[in-house]
Motif scaffolding. Structure first.
Motif, PDB file in Angstrom:
ATOM      1  N   TYR A 159      31.400   4.223  49.883  1.00  0.00           N
ATOM      2  CA  TYR A 159      30.021   4.314  49.411  1.00  0.00           C
ATOM      3  C   TYR A 159      30.012   3.665  48.242  1.00  0.00           C
ATOM      4  N   SER A 160      29.285   2.735  48.160  1.00  0.00           N
ATOM      5  CA  SER A 160      29.133   1.793  46.800  1.00  0.00           C
ATOM      6  C   SER A 160      28.120   1.986  46.262  1.00  0.00           C
ATOM      7  N   LEU A 161      28.108   2.289  44.765  1.00  0.00           N
ATOM      8  CA  LEU A 161      27.274   2.595  43.944  1.00  0.00           C
ATOM      9  C   LEU A 161      26.450   1.169  43.328  1.00  0.00           C
ATOM     10  N   SER A 162      25.148   0.955  43.548  1.00  0.00           N
ATOM     11  CA  SER A 162      24.276  -0.038  43.036  1.00  0.00           C
ATOM     12  C   SER A 162      23.234   0.396  42.191  1.00  0.00           C
ATOM     13  N   ILE A 163      23.140  -0.115  41.184  1.00  0.00           N
ATOM     14  CA  ILE A 163      21.602   0.054  40.501  1.00  0.00           C
ATOM     15  C   ILE A 163      21.191  -1.505  40.028  1.00  0.00           C
ATOM     16  N   LYS A 164      20.010  -1.726  40.726  1.00  0.00           N
ATOM     17  CA  LYS A 164      19.263  -2.951  40.338  1.00  0.00           C
ATOM     18  C   LYS A 164      17.862  -2.884  39.830  1.00  0.00           C
ATOM     19  N   ALA A 192      16.050   0.738  41.107  1.00  0.00           N
ATOM     20  CA  ALA A 192      16.839   1.478  42.507  1.00  0.00           C
ATOM     21  C   ALA A 192      18.433   1.731  42.097  1.00  0.00           C
ATOM     22  N   VAL A 193      18.507   3.020  42.417  1.00  0.00           N
ATOM     23  CA  VAL A 193      19.945   3.717  42.208  1.00  0.00           C
ATOM     24  C   VAL A 193      20.125   3.820  43.782  1.00  0.00           C
ATOM     25  N   GLU A 194      21.409   3.234  44.395  1.00  0.00           N
ATOM     26  CA  GLU A 194      21.657   3.171  45.721  1.00  0.00           C
ATOM     27  C   GLU A 194      23.172   3.905  45.680  1.00  0.00           C
ATOM     28  N   LEU A 195      23.177   4.665  46.736  1.00  0.00           N
ATOM     29  CA  LEU A 195      24.535   5.219  46.993  1.00  0.00           C
ATOM     30  C   LEU A 195      25.021   5.317  48.602  1.00  0.00           C
ATOM     31  N   GLY A 196      25.782   4.199  49.126  1.00  0.00           N
ATOM     32  CA  GLY A 196      25.522   4.113  50.467  1.00  0.00           C
ATOM     33  C   GLY A 196      24.283   3.805  50.927  1.00  0.00           C
ATOM     34  N   ASN A 197      23.818   4.673  51.855  1.00  0.00           N
ATOM     35  CA  ASN A 197      22.495   4.234  52.374  1.00  0.00           C
ATOM     36  C   ASN A 197      21.210   5.343  51.738  1.00  0.00           C
ATOM     37  N   VAL A 198      21.642   5.782  50.668  1.00  0.00           N
ATOM     38  CA  VAL A 198      20.641   6.803  49.893  1.00  0.00           C
ATOM     39  C   VAL A 198      19.920   5.781  48.971  1.00  0.00           C
ATOM     40  N   VAL A 199      18.720   5.641  48.846  1.00  0.00           N
ATOM     41  CA  VAL A 199      18.272   4.891  47.982  1.00  0.00           C
ATOM     42  C   VAL A 199      17.024   5.764  46.893  1.00  0.00           C
ATOM     43  N   GLU A 200      17.267   5.674  45.569  1.00  0.00           N
ATOM     44  CA  GLU A 200      16.221   6.542  44.893  1.00  0.00           C
ATOM     45  C   GLU A 200      15.593   5.386  44.100  1.00  0.00           C
ATOM     46  N   LEU A 201      14.286   5.547  44.028  1.00  0.00           N
ATOM     47  CA  LEU A 201      13.465   4.228  43.496  1.00  0.00           C
ATOM     48  C   LEU A 201      12.897   5.002  42.111  1.00  0.00           C
ATOM     49  N   PHE A 202      13.116   4.616  40.882  1.00  0.00           N
ATOM     50  CA  PHE A 202      12.528   5.067  39.537  1.00  0.00           C
ATOM     51  C   PHE A 202      11.730   4.047  39.068  1.00  0.00           C
ATOM     52  N   THR A 203      10.335   4.233  38.689  1.00  0.00           N
ATOM     53  CA  THR A 203       9.394   3.326  38.564  1.00  0.00           C
ATOM     54  C   THR A 203       8.770   3.186  37.117  1.00  0.00           C
ATOM     55  N   GLY A 204       9.201   3.973  36.136  1.00  0.00           N
ATOM     56  CA  GLY A 204       8.683   3.969  35.010  1.00  0.00           C
ATOM     57  C   GLY A 204       7.154   4.029  34.880  1.00  0.00           C
ATOM     58  N   ASP A 205       6.409   3.413  34.209  1.00  0.00           N
ATOM     59  CA  ASP A 205       4.912   3.121  34.311  1.00  0.00           C
ATOM     60  C   ASP A 205       4.502   1.869  34.611  1.00  0.00           C
ATOM     61  N   ILE A 206       4.839   1.139  35.603  1.00  0.00           N
ATOM     62  CA  ILE A 206       4.549  -0.051  36.041  1.00  0.00           C
ATOM     63  C   ILE A 206       3.160   0.179  36.893  1.00  0.00           C
ATOM     64  N   GLU A 207       2.560  -0.758  36.510  1.00  0.00           N
ATOM     65  CA  GLU A 207       1.096  -0.746  37.282  1.00  0.00           C
ATOM     66  C   GLU A 207       0.656  -2.062  38.092  1.00  0.00           C
ATOM     67  N   ASN A 208      -0.398  -1.850  38.879  1.00  0.00           N
ATOM     68  CA  ASN A 208      -0.788  -3.132  39.651  1.00  0.00           C
ATOM     69  C   ASN A 208      -0.681  -4.268  39.329  1.00  0.00           C
ATOM     70  N   PRO A 209      -0.690  -4.906  38.152  1.00  0.00           N
ATOM     71  CA  PRO A 209      -0.620  -6.359  38.142  1.00  0.00           C
ATOM     72  C   PRO A 209       0.739  -6.740  38.295  1.00  0.00           C
ATOM     73  N   THR A 210       1.867  -5.771  37.751  1.00  0.00           N
ATOM     74  CA  THR A 210       3.239  -5.991  38.112  1.00  0.00           C
ATOM     75  C   THR A 210       3.598  -5.969  39.446  1.00  0.00           C
TER      76      THR A 210
END
Length: 325
Positions: A159-164, A192-210
């Protein structure tokens, strides 16, 4: 890149704490636990009141001496206050710290709390013996690039850890730099923090233009955890174009003057694509007996199950039985 293999005997657990306060404030503190012991810890944003810092409290309770990873998504006060305490107590030269590109160039336009932290980071960068390692990001980047690759091994399964990161959009930031403007939400990091097939997405305050300028291939069929962007505001509703389904989605609150977030209309849309929808406070702001709320998601990676615990003012908006598929 060097690889760090951690062997798992009985259990591999992720614990994600989405933290909010009564009026405003957002932090995400996550742990990866192997056989009951924390092997990796990360923090995304921070907030504290004059007498309460839940991040500090949880780190003490879990006996964390040093954070492995920090992301400061953007320098708004409700994502920044209290960071100085965390830096002074839980950061060393091994901690990977990521902030948005260009943000230090416009620190005079930020809150007092954010400016204090910028001053601390600048002092460190000027020092011959740097206390912190601070990197900037935009677009698509590997946020573990400057550290060891981390792999958890259970039997013959890895299970590899990935943060992108996926934002901010450097083209937007370049235009703002040339025009001498600074829109703090436009520099917000989504990761996104991914461990194996589990993906957790953390979005801050991004808005529609971005969000609208994200490439089409930034798409998630199944998210395990999604932190709803910009406190459940309609100004971030284009994120629905970038995922199909979510196990758990969660919003923090922002109540300032006439602004009262999250929007129930937005949460109703998340109900349609999420098995469970939560908020760090009650939706109508009543019956809140604490100054904070925490939505804690504990995920058993080996057994493909999870449970959610609500602390303080945290509440569910919709709840159904779910498991990772």
């Amino acid at each position: 890149m060097r690889s760090n293999v951690i062997f798992v005997k009985d259990s591999l657990i992720t614990e994600t704490n989405i933290i909010g306060y009564k009026k405003q404030g957002e932090s995400i503190l996550f742990f990866i636990k192997v056989d009951g012991k924390i092997c990796y810890s990360g923090l995304i944003d921070c907030y504290s009141t004059s007498n309460l810092n839940i991040v500090d409290k949880l780190l003490k309770e879990n006996e964390v001496k040093c954070l492995d990873f920090i992301c400061w998504t953007h320098p708004d006060a409700d994502h920044s206050n209290g960071f100085e305490v965390i830096f002074n107590k839980y950061v060393d030269s091994y901690t990977l710290i990521w902030i948005p590109e260009y943000s230090m160039m416009k620190d005079e336009l930020c809150s007092i709390g954010a400016r204090h932290l910028f001053d601390e980071l600048k002092k460190c960068l000027r020092s011959k013996n740097q206390k912190y390692n601070v990197y900037t990001t935009s677009d698509y980047k590997d946020l573990l690039y400057y550290g060891k690759s981390i792999e958890f091994r259970h039997g013959v399964t890895n299970y590899s850890l990935s943060i992108k990161s996926y934002t901010p959009n450097s083209n937007h930031l370049n235009r703002q730099y040339v025009d001498n403007v600074f829109m703090k939400n436009d520099c917000s990091i989504m990761l996104a923090v991914e461990l194996g097939n589990v993906v957790e997405l953390f979005t801050g305050d991004i808005e529609n233009p971005t969000i609208e300028d994200l490439p089409e291939n930034v798409y998630f069929d199944l998210l395990h955890v999604l932190k709803i962007p910009h406190h459940g505001s309609s100004t971030s509703d284009r994120l629905f174009d970038h995922f199909t389904k979510c196990d758990v989605s969660c919003s923090t609150v922002y109540r300032n003057g006439k602004v009262n977030l999250p929007s129930t209309g937005i949460l109703d849309q998340y109900v349609k694509v999420s098995d469970r929808v939560y908020c760090t406070g009650s939706i109508d702001g009543t019956n809140e007996n604490q100054e904070y709320g925490v939505v804690r998601i504990e995920t058993n990676i080996l057994q493909n199950t999870f449970n959610v615990k609500l602390v303080g003012n945290a509440a569910f908006y919709n709840s159904n039985i779910a498991s990772i598929t």
